[in-house]
Design a protein around this motif. Structure first.
Motif: not given
Length: 516
Positions: A448-469
């Motif tokens: 369900l997480l995969k189905r309903h929590c798809t991120l738009e491009e800007a949100a995806e970039g913010m998540m990637k930065m948070a996970m990395t840093e």
């Protein structure tokens, strides 16, 4: 001569019918109780015989055998006193009980013959109805609780003589009736309100997000900042209990003996439990030789508040991990396993350090960096990962305390939360063809997480930065997505935007190493 009456016993959170047979025969005057009775049931023969005598009756003077069927399930507690006494009086008087199969009896006897209240009357009444009994006879103090069950007559008795005369038709009793729907509607009120909380706007926002998605939350702040005050008001903004939820919660409270006060015969508001930090593992999750519900089950459909979280024993906290994931707890013993419901919202609170004033701008902290780290390490990483929202609660400023303007009421906050919950319920019902057990974002599976929590491009970039840093764990990543989905639901947004992800990341205080 043989007499037979019916009762019921609690096993887990439900009850099963018990058939009580009393046989009087010639012999040495011994009373034998068989059918796996516990100590309290074995002792009932002494209470019962004295109560019978003091009520003006006689019992069989020969060998008396009392059988509790089914014989392969252990019987516990004093609730069989009344039915055993009724059958013994009938055998002593050589009287046939023609209508006994219509009734279910429960009650403890005093030596005077008075009938005392017992635990677990609500599940017993539900079982009596299922078994087809016309009525249930209970102690007068338990009558209102039993009357919450539709489809069965409820009679409250004060003493043994009253119960026996009713059973034989010599006395008429008026059935106790309760309109459960009306009672439920009239008692869904709370004594506290979020309007009492001054300031702390970002904390209120975090709590609104937590309740909207049923996320667990952790408050971090100095003593006196209002952590406990806010926690006690969280049930007031959770959507009102449904009748089904109320019956589930009332059954557990009844089994734990929390409804023996006649004025508290039904649980109509969300439970709020706040156990002391010295609580044992068994008291928290349930257990014992014959498992009984613990605090997490008493908090079912409500809030479990753990104040001073690091002061709890680490082993005690670790047992919460499985219930937090599964919304139930399974207790296994040699005699079998029992599963208790434990779908609660965990709210925890802690100081930022042992003295409580780390990073406080006005008071000096006496703790060294190592002391702060050791204090934090009392809570394991896996448990913190299961708490979706970490929010700092700073000391309240004077202008907020002295303000004459009331805060936002619980009713207005609850309206927004109900709308967000409705969005979630509809979403998961569609995906589950109307049969999905998932009702809120916090319970989303990986699929369900995969189905309903798809991120738009800007949100995806913010998540990637948070996970990395910030080095978030994989579980923290999932929690951020779930919280972001809830924030989007509160904003009535179908898509998860960068601003939603950004706010969700801010609710991972401990993961962001702000204590370093």
């Amino acid at each position: 001569m043989l007499a037979k009456v019916y009762s019921a016993a609690v096993y887990g959170v439900d009850a099963f019918e018990v058939e009580i047979e009393v046989n009087g025969a010639s012999g040495n005057g011994v009373i034998v109780v068989v059918g796996l009775p516990d100590v309290a049931v074995k002792e009932s023969k002494d209470r019962v015989t004295t109560a019978i005598q003091n009520s003006g009756y006689r019992w069989p003077r020969g060998r008396t055998t009392i059988n509790l069927a089914p014989a392969d399930v252990k019987k516990e507690g004093p609730s069989f006193d009344l039915p055993i006494a009724l059958a013994m009086v009938a055998v002593g008087a050589e009287m046939e009980l023609l209508n006994a199969e219509q009734y279910c009896f429960v009650g403890e006897l005093a030596l005077t013959g008075q009938v005392r209240p017992v635990k677990g009357v609500l599940p017993v009444a539900l079982e009596a109805r299922r078994a087809g009994r016309r009525a249930i006879v209970v102690p007068i103090e338990n009558a209102r609780e039993a009357a919450m069950v539709d489809g069965i007559e409820v009679y409250g008795v004060h003493n043994l003589r009253e119960a026996f005369e009713f059973l034989t038709g010599e006395r008429t009793l008026t059935p106790i009736r309760e309109d459960v729907t009306q009672f439920f509607a009239q008692h869904q009120n709370y004594d506290v309100d979020f309007a009492d909380v001054r300031g702390q706007h970002h904390v209120k926002r975090a709590i609104e997000v937590a309740v909207a998605g049923n996320h667990n939350a952790l408050f971090i702040g100095p003593p006196g900042s209002g952590k406990s005050m806010i926690a006690k008001r969280i049930p007031t903004i959770i959507p009102p209990m449904t009748l089904e939820e109320a019956i589930e919660s009332t059954k557990i409270h009844s089994i734990c003996g929390l409804l023996l006060d006649p004025t508290q015969s039904f649980v109509a508001t969300r439970p709020f439990r706040s156990p002391h930090h010295t609580i044992s593992d068994i008291a928290l999750i349930g257990g014992g030789a014959t498992p009984t519900p613990g605090e997490i089950s008493v908090a079912h459909n409500g809030v479990l508040f753990l104040d001073e979280l690091p002061e709890f024993r680490r082993q005690t906290l670790e047992v919460l991990r499985q219930p937090l994931e599964d919304a139930r707890v399974t207790i296994s013993r040699a005699t079998g396993s029992l599963t208790f419901p434990a779908d609660f919202m965990l709210i925890a609170a802690m100081n930022p350090c042992k003295c409580g004033y780390f990073s406080d701008p006005k008071r000096e902290c006496r703790c060294s960096p190592n002391d702060v780290q050791r204090y934090r390490d009392r809570i394991s990483g896996p448990l913190l990962d299961r708490i979706d929202i970490h929010v700092e609660v700073p000391a309240v400023q004077y202008q907020d305390i002295s303000s004459k303007t009331p805060g936002e009421s619980s009713a207005s906050i609850r309206e927004r939360i109900i709308k967000a919950r409705d969005i979630q319920r509809e979403r998961f019902a569609q995906n589950g063809n109307g049969k999905s057990k998932v009702r809120c974002n916090a319970r989303m599976s990986a699929q369900l997480l995969k189905r309903h929590c798809t991120l738009e491009e800007a949100a995806e970039g913010m998540m990637k930065m948070a996970m990395t840093e910030l080095n978030f764990s994989a579980r923290a990543y999932d929690r951020i997505l779930k919280v972001a989905r809830t924030i989007a639901d509160l904003a009535d947004s179908e898509n998860i935007l960068a601003e939603h992800v950004g706010e969700a990341i801010q609710y991972r205080t401990l993961d962001r190493n702000l204590w370093a």
